[in-house]
Design an enzyme around this catalytic site. Structure first.
Site, mmCIF file in Angstrom:
data_model
loop_
_atom_site.group_PDB
_atom_site.id
_atom_site.type_symbol
_atom_site.label_atom_id
_atom_site.label_comp_id
_atom_site.label_asym_id
_atom_site.label_seq_id
_atom_site.Cartn_x
_atom_site.Cartn_y
_atom_site.Cartn_z
ATOM 1 N N TYR A 26 0.844 -1.203 0.000
ATOM 2 C CA TYR A 26 0.000 0.000 0.000
ATOM 3 C C TYR A 26 0.880 1.254 0.000
ATOM 4 O O TYR A 26 0.642 2.198 -0.761
ATOM 5 C CB TYR A 26 -0.912 -0.030 1.228
ATOM 6 N N GLU A 48 -11.725 6.538 5.091
ATOM 7 C CA GLU A 48 -11.120 7.254 6.224
ATOM 8 C C GLU A 48 -12.174 7.535 7.293
ATOM 9 O O GLU A 48 -11.876 7.505 8.493
ATOM 10 C CB GLU A 48 -10.476 8.559 5.748
ATOM 11 N N TRP A 56 -5.998 1.612 10.410
ATOM 12 C CA TRP A 56 -6.067 1.525 8.955
ATOM 13 C C TRP A 56 -5.916 0.065 8.509
ATOM 14 O O TRP A 56 -6.477 -0.347 7.501
ATOM 15 C CB TRP A 56 -5.003 2.406 8.311
#
Length: 203
Positions: A26, A48, A56
Site C-alpha cells: 500500500y 477514512e 487503517w
C-alpha cells in the site's frame, strides 16, 4: 528518532510500514501518489471516515468488501441507497457495521453530487485545497494541519459528515495533496516526481 525502517528489498520505507506486512505494498504503490479520479477520492474519504477510532489495517483488510458493499463507491449509485440498503449493510460482516458511518457515506454521496454540480468535479474542489508548496509543512507525526482543518470545516459547512480534521489530513496524505513520506524513504522521490508531473484538475 529514526523515521524509516528497511523494507523487504532492504531499501528504507516510512516507519509506519512496520505495523503490518501488507502496509508495504500500500505504501509503495498508493500512499501519497496524486489522485484526480472522483470515485477514488470519494472512496478514500469514505474509508477514512470508517477508520475513525479504528486502525487503517482493519479498513485495508476489508477494503474489497467495502467496495462490493458500496458498488465500487459509485456515489451516484450510493446516493440512491435507502433504509433497506442500510439494513443490508448492517448485516454485512465483511464491513464495519456502524450505522452512523454507513449513513454518513450515503449522505456524503449526495453531498458529492451537489459539490460536483457546483464545482465541476470532486477532484477540482479537493485539489483547490492543496497546501502551498512554499509552506514548511508538518512533521509526519502530525495528525492535522491548518489546511486539513480548513477543508474539514468547509466540507462540514456543505453538509458532509465524519470528515473531521484528522480524517481529512489522513485523506490528504494518502491522495497526494502533500508528500508526507519520511525524508530518506525510498518512495519519497517517486511521489515527488509524480506530484511534479501531475496535472491539477480544474473546474
Amino acid at each position: 528518532m529514526n523515521t524509516t525502517i528497511p523494507g523487504p528489498d532492504g531499501r528504507p520505507r516510512c516507519r509506519w510500514c512496520a505495523a503490518a506486512p501488507e502496509f508495504f505494498a500500500y505504501h509503495d504503490r498508493e500512499w501519497g501518489f496524486p489522485v484526480s479520479d472522483d470515485r477514488r477520492l470519494f472512496e478514500k474519504l469514505s474509508l477514512e471516515s470508517f477508520q475513525s477510532g479504528l486502525s487503517w489495517r482493519t479498513i485495508l483488510a476489508k477494503r474489497e468488501n467495502f467496495r462490493k458493499a458500496f458498488h465500487g463507491f459509485d456515489f451516484d449509485h450510493v446516493a440512491q441507497f435507502d433504509e433497506a440498503d442500510i439494513a443490508r449493510l448492517l448485516q454485512d460482516a465483511g464491513i464495519i457495521r456502524h450505522r452512523g458511518k454507513i449513513e454518513a457515506v450515503i449522505n456524503n454521496a449526495r453531498r458529492a453530487q451537489e459539490l460536483i454540480a457546483q464545482e465541476g468535479s470532486l477532484a477540482a474542489y479537493i485539489w483547490r485545497h492543496e497546501p502551498d508548496p512554499a509552506d514548511p509543512g508538518t512533521p509526519q507525526t502530525a495528525s492535522t494541519s491548518a489546511t486539513s482543518v480548513a477543508l474539514s470545516k468547509d466540507l462540514k459547512k456543505r453538509g458532509w459528515k465524519f470528515v473531521g480534521p484528522t480524517t481529512v489530513y489522513a485523506f490528504m496524505q494518502a491522495m497526494g495533496l502533500i508528500n508526507d513520506h519520511a525524508e530518506g524513504c525510498a518512495v519519497r522521490a517517486e511521489v515527488e516526481a509524480a506530484r511534479t508531473a501531475f496535472e491539477r484538475p480544474k473546474a
